[in-house]
Enzyme design. Structure first.
Site, PDB file in Angstrom:
ATOM      1  N   LYS A  48       6.117  10.377 -52.175  1.00 36.26           N
ATOM      2  CA  LYS A  48       5.216  10.190 -52.609  1.00 36.26           C
ATOM      3  C   LYS A  48       3.846  10.496 -51.504  1.00 36.26           C
ATOM      4  O   LYS A  48       4.211  10.845 -50.543  1.00 36.26           O
ATOM      5  CB  LYS A  48       4.712   8.213 -52.909  1.00 36.26           C
ATOM      6  CG  LYS A  48       4.879   7.798 -51.507  1.00 36.26           C
ATOM      7  CD  LYS A  48       4.983   6.395 -51.816  1.00 36.26           C
ATOM      8  CE  LYS A  48       4.823   5.233 -50.483  1.00 36.26           C
ATOM      9  NZ  LYS A  48       5.182   3.877 -50.741  1.00 36.26           N
ATOM     10  N   ARG A 141       3.166  -8.099 -55.746  1.00 40.84           N
ATOM     11  CA  ARG A 141       2.536  -6.944 -55.928  1.00 40.84           C
ATOM     12  C   ARG A 141       2.955  -6.716 -57.365  1.00 40.84           C
ATOM     13  O   ARG A 141       2.443  -7.536 -58.375  1.00 40.84           O
ATOM     14  CB  ARG A 141       2.676  -5.832 -55.063  1.00 40.84           C
ATOM     15  CG  ARG A 141       1.393  -4.977 -54.844  1.00 40.84           C
ATOM     16  CD  ARG A 141       1.593  -4.110 -53.390  1.00 40.84           C
ATOM     17  NE  ARG A 141       2.774  -3.493 -53.665  1.00 40.84           N
ATOM     18  CZ  ARG A 141       3.137  -2.344 -52.822  1.00 40.84           C
ATOM     19  NH1 ARG A 141       2.418  -2.437 -51.506  1.00 40.84           N
ATOM     20  NH2 ARG A 141       4.194  -1.473 -52.982  1.00 40.84           N
ATOM     21  N   TYR A 268     -22.219  13.688 -30.733  1.00 42.87           N
ATOM     22  CA  TYR A 268     -23.327  13.001 -31.222  1.00 42.87           C
ATOM     23  C   TYR A 268     -23.567  11.738 -30.414  1.00 42.87           C
ATOM     24  O   TYR A 268     -22.681  10.904 -29.997  1.00 42.87           O
ATOM     25  CB  TYR A 268     -23.026  12.526 -32.672  1.00 42.87           C
ATOM     26  CG  TYR A 268     -22.848  13.719 -33.671  1.00 42.87           C
ATOM     27  CD1 TYR A 268     -24.062  14.574 -33.742  1.00 42.87           C
ATOM     28  CD2 TYR A 268     -21.862  13.860 -34.455  1.00 42.87           C
ATOM     29  CE1 TYR A 268     -23.812  15.564 -34.739  1.00 42.87           C
ATOM     30  CE2 TYR A 268     -21.800  14.863 -35.337  1.00 42.87           C
ATOM     31  CZ  TYR A 268     -22.718  15.948 -35.616  1.00 42.87           C
ATOM     32  OH  TYR A 268     -22.694  16.658 -36.597  1.00 42.87           O
ATOM     33  N   MET A 316     -16.688  15.671 -38.105  1.00 43.89           N
ATOM     34  CA  MET A 316     -16.050  15.786 -39.197  1.00 43.89           C
ATOM     35  C   MET A 316     -15.176  16.707 -39.183  1.00 43.89           C
ATOM     36  O   MET A 316     -14.112  17.038 -39.716  1.00 43.89           O
ATOM     37  CB  MET A 316     -17.174  16.221 -40.445  1.00 43.89           C
ATOM     38  CG  MET A 316     -16.436  16.055 -41.919  1.00 43.89           C
ATOM     39  SD  MET A 316     -17.658  16.394 -43.239  1.00 43.89           S
ATOM     40  CE  MET A 316     -18.696  14.889 -43.360  1.00 43.89           C
TER      41      MET A 316
HETATM   42  C1  LIG Z   1       6.339   3.697 -50.160  1.00 48.28           C
HETATM   43  C2  LIG Z   1       7.504   2.942 -50.660  1.00 48.28           C
HETATM   44  C3  LIG Z   1       8.762   2.727 -50.183  1.00 48.28           C
HETATM   45  C4  LIG Z   1       8.998   3.632 -48.904  1.00 48.28           C
HETATM   46  O1  LIG Z   1       8.785   2.711 -47.965  1.00 48.28           O
HETATM   47  P1  LIG Z   1       9.033   2.917 -46.412  1.00 48.28           P
HETATM   48  O2  LIG Z   1       8.817   1.629 -45.593  1.00 48.28           O
HETATM   49  O3  LIG Z   1       7.950   4.051 -46.082  1.00 48.28           O
HETATM   50  O4  LIG Z   1      10.448   3.628 -46.194  1.00 48.28           O
HETATM   51  C5  LIG Z   1       9.763   2.122 -50.899  1.00 48.28           C
HETATM   52  N1  LIG Z   1       9.541   1.528 -52.157  1.00 48.28           N
HETATM   53  C6  LIG Z   1       8.418   1.657 -52.675  1.00 48.28           C
HETATM   54  C7  LIG Z   1       8.325   0.742 -53.879  1.00 48.28           C
HETATM   55  C8  LIG Z   1       7.144   2.153 -52.019  1.00 48.28           C
HETATM   56  O5  LIG Z   1       5.990   2.057 -52.405  1.00 48.28           O
END
Ligand SMILES: *Cc1c(COP(=O)(O)O)cnc(C)c1O
Length: 378
Positions: A48, A141, A268, A316
């Site tokens: 992701k 969640r 800055y 930036m």
């Molecule tokens: C991001 C995520 C993971 C990966 O978790 P890590 O701690 O980065 O290995 C696994 N399952 C879900 C649902 C996630 O959102």
């Protein structure tokens, strides 16, 4: 500047633009193999957020080469990008809008389902076949509340019998996966076990059950699951010290070098004022590129084999380093972070300096930073 750069060829190869994130795909493969050696479950590689900023497609390919059998992403677009690149392994996506379901189904992507309402959206789209029912075992969640689970599994079994959908997986997500104390994880595993039992009672036979993330895969013995979802670990974020290799180096170069006098301020607001005459170097990468502004009081980079402190505010697009009396020239390579094996800062250090976690450092590397890929030699 090109001429200067060729005179000062760094040990590692120079970069072509102002800055570059170099991803060592052999580290990704080694990290996948590290998990495969340690845990009996199959590996679902979590790619992701553009593989935590590393580049989803090359990372996904490398993970699959090293034996990952599943891919996981948060968003529909991310799943579609993997399919468009020709990746054919099963992909699970867990955050999508109902309007995206048809595309997901057409691309043969598995979707997570937490509620009966979501399930009804899914069955209204004939092309979506595979769902993973998600049980909330304590993270609070996404996921089905435990008291809704029986209804969800029965409804799913009803639709499966009609051929509208196949429940391929049952899953949940840990709240304390990175904790050495696995009490909460074991409690969650127990709840998942009960949930799986109820799924079977409803007549479903999911082929995968998964709970653990990277750290949880190591801390929790979960023989009744058969996949672990590895994100952080793929990239070498080593929460438990198991010998993972950071895959990304963030490189830049000095674009300007000059002397300033004692008493002169830098950047800055002149937060930094030189207490002696010194040489300063300009590094053309800033917070828009993911160098966290909050790191400034402790941050340093590596240049000419030494740590040079970042001085004055990070802007930036650029920041300034103090080279002291070292002779440096424009074009000199700068390592903002790397694997730390040669004294350079790591993403974990940048995270500490800025009060966050390395995950956020990696994900924050902006789109102006070119990604390049290499096969490491170690
Ligand atoms: C991001 C995520 C993971 C990966 O978790 P890590 O701690 O980065 O290995 C696994 N399952 C879900 C649902 C996630 O959102």
């Amino acid at each position: 500047m090109t001429l200067v750069q060729s005179r000062h060829r760094p040990a590692a190869r120079g970069i072509t633009g102002l800055s570059e994130a170099v991803v060592d795909l052999s580290a990704v493969r080694d990290n996948v193999r590290n998990f495969r050696k340690r845990v009996p479950q199959g590996v679902l590689a979590v790619v992701k957020a553009d593989a935590f900023g590393h580049g989803a497609v090359p990372v996904a390919r490398s993970a699959v080469e090293a034996g990952a059998t599943w891919l996981g992403v948060a968003h529909a677009d991310e799943a579609l990008q993997l399919r468009a690149a020709g990746l054919t392994v099963p992909i699970l996506t867990w955050l999508y809008d109902a309007t995206e379901l048809m595309l997901l189904g057409d691309m043969d992507v598995d979707v997570s389902v937490s509620t009966v309402a979501e399930l009804q959206h899914v069955v209204s789209i004939p092309s979506v076949h595979y769902v993973h029912l998600k049980l909330d075992t304590g993270l609070h969640r996404a996921g089905s509340a435990p008291d809704q689970w029986i209804e969800l599994t029965r409804t799913a079994a009803h639709y499966e019998a009609l051929g509208a959908v196949t429940v391929r997986g049952i899953w949940s997500h840990l709240s304390h996966g990175d904790s050495a104390d696995a009490v909460q994880s074991r409690r969650q595993l127990q709840l998942l076990r009960t949930g799986v039992g109820l799924t079977h009672r409803a007549g479903l036979r999911p082929s995968v059950v998964h709970l653990a993330n990277s750290a949880g895969a190591i801390t929790l013995d979960a023989p009744d699951t058969n996949l672990v979802r590895i994100g952080a670990g793929l990239y070498g974020i080593d929460e438990l010290g198991i010998g993972l290799r950071p895959a990304m180096r963030l490189l830049s170069k000095l674009t300007q070098v000059r002397r300033i006098r004692a008493g002169e301020g830098v950047s800055y607001g002149h937060d930094f004022v030189a207490d002696r005459d010194t040489t300063i170097g300009l590094v053309p990468i800033g917070y828009a590129d993911g160098v966290p502004r909050a790191a400034v009081r402790q941050a340093s980079v590596q240049c000419r084999g030494v740590r040079m402190p970042v001085i004055g505010r990070i802007a930036m697009d650029q920041f300034v380093v103090d080279a002291g009396d070292l002779t440096v020239e424009p074009g000199e390579p700068v390592t903002i972070f790397g694997d730390g094996f040669h004294g350079e800062p790591t993403a974990a250090e940048w995270a500490e300096w800025s009060g966050t976690i390395p995950h956020e450092i990696y994900c924050g590397i902006g789109s102006r930073v070119r990604r390049s890929y290499e096969e490491g030699t170690r």
